[in-house]
Design a protein around this motif. Sequence first.
Motif, mmCIF file in Angstrom:
data_model
loop_
_atom_site.group_PDB
_atom_site.id
_atom_site.type_symbol
_atom_site.label_atom_id
_atom_site.label_comp_id
_atom_site.label_asym_id
_atom_site.label_seq_id
_atom_site.Cartn_x
_atom_site.Cartn_y
_atom_site.Cartn_z
ATOM 1 N N TRP A 174 0.832 -1.195 0.000
ATOM 2 C CA TRP A 174 0.000 0.000 0.000
ATOM 3 C C TRP A 174 0.864 1.240 0.000
ATOM 4 C CZ3 TRP A 174 0.889 2.918 4.403
ATOM 5 C CH2 TRP A 174 1.480 2.236 5.469
ATOM 6 N N GLU A 175 0.244 2.337 -0.355
ATOM 7 C CA GLU A 175 0.843 3.653 -0.266
ATOM 8 C C GLU A 175 -0.204 4.611 0.283
ATOM 9 O OE1 GLU A 175 1.940 4.978 -4.115
ATOM 10 O OE2 GLU A 175 -0.081 4.849 -4.946
ATOM 11 N N HIS A 176 0.245 5.739 0.782
ATOM 12 C CA HIS A 176 -0.706 6.668 1.374
ATOM 13 C C HIS A 176 -0.421 8.095 0.930
ATOM 14 C CE1 HIS A 176 2.532 7.688 4.188
ATOM 15 N NE2 HIS A 176 1.823 8.785 4.486
ATOM 16 N N ASN A 177 -1.485 8.884 0.932
ATOM 17 C CA ASN A 177 -1.412 10.323 0.711
ATOM 18 C C ASN A 177 -2.128 10.998 1.870
ATOM 19 O OD1 ASN A 177 -0.132 10.217 -1.877
ATOM 20 N ND2 ASN A 177 -2.089 9.598 -2.754
ATOM 21 N N ALA A 178 -1.599 12.118 2.330
ATOM 22 C CA ALA A 178 -2.226 12.852 3.433
ATOM 23 C C ALA A 178 -2.247 14.322 3.077
ATOM 24 C CB ALA A 178 -1.472 12.622 4.738
ATOM 25 N N TYR A 179 -3.373 14.959 3.306
ATOM 26 C CA TYR A 179 -3.478 16.394 3.054
ATOM 27 C C TYR A 179 -4.533 16.981 3.971
ATOM 28 C CZ TYR A 179 -7.316 14.803 0.032
ATOM 29 O OH TYR A 179 -8.442 14.202 -0.461
ATOM 30 N N SER A 232 -7.385 20.191 4.436
ATOM 31 C CA SER A 232 -8.205 21.221 3.816
ATOM 32 C C SER A 232 -9.030 21.883 4.910
ATOM 33 C CB SER A 232 -9.117 20.609 2.743
ATOM 34 O OG SER A 232 -9.981 21.589 2.203
ATOM 35 N N ASP A 233 -8.629 23.109 5.276
ATOM 36 C CA ASP A 233 -9.278 23.833 6.367
ATOM 37 C C ASP A 233 -9.236 22.985 7.644
ATOM 38 O OD1 ASP A 233 -9.760 26.010 4.743
ATOM 39 O OD2 ASP A 233 -11.704 25.256 4.079
ATOM 40 N N ASN A 234 -10.399 22.623 8.167
ATOM 41 C CA ASN A 234 -10.454 21.875 9.430
ATOM 42 C C ASN A 234 -10.514 20.366 9.227
ATOM 43 O OD1 ASN A 234 -10.509 24.379 10.560
ATOM 44 N ND2 ASN A 234 -12.639 24.295 11.210
ATOM 45 N N GLN A 235 -10.349 19.905 7.993
ATOM 46 C CA GLN A 235 -10.408 18.469 7.715
ATOM 47 C C GLN A 235 -9.018 17.951 7.360
ATOM 48 O OE1 GLN A 235 -13.306 17.370 4.749
ATOM 49 N NE2 GLN A 235 -14.856 16.962 6.290
ATOM 50 N N PHE A 236 -8.622 16.881 8.040
ATOM 51 C CA PHE A 236 -7.382 16.185 7.726
ATOM 52 C C PHE A 236 -7.750 14.831 7.124
ATOM 53 C CE2 PHE A 236 -3.954 13.223 8.944
ATOM 54 C CZ PHE A 236 -2.908 13.825 8.255
ATOM 55 N N ILE A 237 -7.213 14.527 5.957
ATOM 56 C CA ILE A 237 -7.622 13.353 5.193
ATOM 57 C C ILE A 237 -6.401 12.499 4.910
ATOM 58 C CG2 ILE A 237 -8.714 12.528 3.066
ATOM 59 C CD1 ILE A 237 -10.167 15.242 2.951
ATOM 60 N N VAL A 238 -6.543 11.194 5.183
ATOM 61 C CA VAL A 238 -5.507 10.208 4.860
ATOM 62 C C VAL A 238 -6.114 9.198 3.900
ATOM 63 C CG1 VAL A 238 -3.892 8.502 5.751
ATOM 64 C CG2 VAL A 238 -4.455 10.506 7.131
ATOM 65 N N GLU A 239 -5.464 9.016 2.752
ATOM 66 C CA GLU A 239 -5.907 8.030 1.768
ATOM 67 C C GLU A 239 -4.878 6.908 1.687
ATOM 68 O OE1 GLU A 239 -6.511 10.023 -1.905
ATOM 69 O OE2 GLU A 239 -8.427 10.911 -1.323
ATOM 70 N N VAL A 240 -5.349 5.670 1.826
ATOM 71 C CA VAL A 240 -4.484 4.492 1.740
ATOM 72 C C VAL A 240 -4.927 3.684 0.531
ATOM 73 C CG1 VAL A 240 -3.636 2.434 2.901
ATOM 74 C CG2 VAL A 240 -4.182 4.474 4.237
ATOM 75 N N LYS A 241 -4.033 3.522 -0.423
ATOM 76 C CA LYS A 241 -4.361 2.878 -1.692
ATOM 77 C C LYS A 241 -3.495 1.640 -1.901
ATOM 78 C CE LYS A 241 -5.275 4.100 -6.506
ATOM 79 N NZ LYS A 241 -5.211 5.186 -7.516
ATOM 80 N N LYS A 242 -4.085 0.631 -2.489
ATOM 81 C CA LYS A 242 -3.373 -0.620 -2.753
ATOM 82 C C LYS A 242 -2.379 -0.432 -3.888
ATOM 83 C CE LYS A 242 -4.162 -5.475 -4.005
ATOM 84 N NZ LYS A 242 -5.175 -6.489 -4.370
ATOM 85 N N ILE A 243 -1.200 -1.023 -3.730
ATOM 86 C CA ILE A 243 -0.170 -0.990 -4.770
ATOM 87 C C ILE A 243 -0.171 -2.327 -5.505
ATOM 88 C CG2 ILE A 243 2.299 -0.882 -5.239
ATOM 89 C CD1 ILE A 243 2.621 0.980 -2.926
#
Length: 701
Positions: free
Chosen positions: A240-245, A247-258
């Motif tokens: 897996w790999e992840h992206n984190a960003y 936006s204002d008051n929201q923190f989002i982590v995306e975990v995607k299959k490699i």
Amino acid sequence: MKFVNQVLLAASACFALLSPVVAQQPMPNAIEAINVAQQGSDIAVKIDMKEPLSAPPAGFSVANPAKIALDFPMTANALGKNSQVLNEGDLRSMNIVQAGDRTRLVLNLVRNMNFGTRLDGKSLYVTLTPVARLGDTAAARTGRFTEESLVGSRHVVRDVLFRRGKEGEGRIVVDLSDAGTGIDIRQQGANLIVDFMKTAVPEHLRRKLDVTDFATPVTSVETKAIGENVRMTISPKGLWEHNAYQSDNQFIVEVKKIIEDPNKLVQGSKVGYQGPRVSINYQNGDVRALLRLMAEELGLNAVISETVTGTTTLVLKDVPADQVIDIIFQQKGLDMRKKGNIIMIAPRDEIATREKLEFESKQQISELEPIVLEKFVLNYQKAVDVARLLAGVALPGAAAAPGAAQRILSKRGSAVADPQSNIVFVNDIPSKQEEIRSFIKAIDVGARQVLIEARVVEANDTFNRDLGVKLNFLSTNRTNIGQSGIQAGGGSYSPSGQVSNNTLGVNLPSFTSTGGTLALSLFNSSLTKILNLELAALESDGVGKIISSPRVITANNVKAKIEDGTEVPYVTPGTATSQPTVTFKAAKLSLEVTPQITPEGTVRMALIVKKEEPDWTRAILGNPPLKSSIVETNVVVDNGGTVVIGGVFVTNTQASTEKVPLLGDIPFFGWLFKYKADLGERRELLVFITPRILSDKMKLD
């Protein structure tokens, strides 16, 4: 940081294109000088402004590639250049681009770092510090989100949500009390750790979410308080790999299959080259030495074949390192294969020859490898069915499909099932036994069950109206419809309803079970009766509802059927040479359903609802026709939700009129010479379906 990285690069490109235009516009402030100095493990960046800043500029960081961006509003670029190579510790270079009324400063880092800002007169000081190690010293640091002005205050996690993205990625959305919450994200072992600095979390959010059913790489998300911080532990599976960003008051982590590609230097689903950017001026240099340098830049373990020879000349500026290797491969006819974390580089022909020899060797080994016996005790599947699947034999009653007869056993392998102990004995080579063990582990799992409740509602609305006059000319027999009446002439009336020939009477009979008529004779009994009249008036309404509620429990993806009703006999008259025959036809209420539990927790159902009943009022030779209502559909319903899958509305209206010719057509007075009957019937069928998923302990989820 896929999203933020794309936005940053796109914005920087736009800034560079617009900078010649906006440079002519006067700005109240400008960046006049930038100086960099290393202080131990920290890096100090001094930015001299034309005028003092009223507040530190807004900034954000990108994890991969590691960057820090600062935006200066109403500021121009007075440096006379858009980029500068620094190479001070972990700070490689910087880019300064201007667009509109603001300028963006981008600091390109070797690895991710924390940053803080401080104002001192006309200067802005930016301090870059290495990310401190927490817990596992070998943990890979991947990001930091801070805002200095709010670091000392107390923050709150308001909500934690989990969603499944369009491409199957797991998305964790954290609602924060403010945008200044300090966030530290890193990979620790097989998990992804997110720490929210100086943050509180409500008691109802301190929990562990099991999100396996969402079919994403994430299996669980646990949130808990540690001291004055909040720690979120994300547990993925596989590659897996992840992206984190943020936006204002929201923190989002995306975990995607490699999906691992052995021909890619850098694994991941991102489009294009992802390696660190390098600038090369290589004149007639050795290819092997250049490949070694690029492998070191990418942090790869490379084995370069001795058959890789020759020289090359490359003049490249700010190009990803993996693209440089790709260019060399194309020039020299090279290729690579990856085994674990080691890549092997060699000419294409050499790799193809080696793979062919390995394949032939494996075939020979499989033909000579000794066979071993292994037994598999099954818990949920039937041993006979598993033995058929291993041998590539379709299960009884299963629909034939392409690839359904794919054999899992090797050519020399065999499988024997013992139905009594539910054990499968497999004879095969050791390399195949491991594959068979994984296959059985994947399919020998308990199926979730679904309770399907159907409510079949049938509403009937009937209407009947009779109005008019019936005439009987020159008749000595009066109408006998009721069992009580009133005499209007000189005759007598008996309880049987018969009136003597010399008597005409009045009664109040009914044409149906309700309502009534008024019967009278014109002229009395001393005269010859020439006319009998019956004035009829009847109106009846009826509303009825029939409710059936069949229920059935079945396993996931297994069809179930329930029926309730009777069988109607049909008699076929005999002939001179044969006896009458009797056959039976089913008239039942049936529910047939195949449920499928989706990863989102909803239930997809293939439904067939039938309601059949005999209509004895329209029987022919004693054989009634069957009234049938069928609903067949495929729907998706929330767990515990209800959906109306069909509504059958039937209207039947009949009208009949009896009248005296000519006289019945006279306006208004014609009602004395005619009789009208109206009959109306409406029938509506509604089917309500409610699925409920049962837990492993046979309780409703």
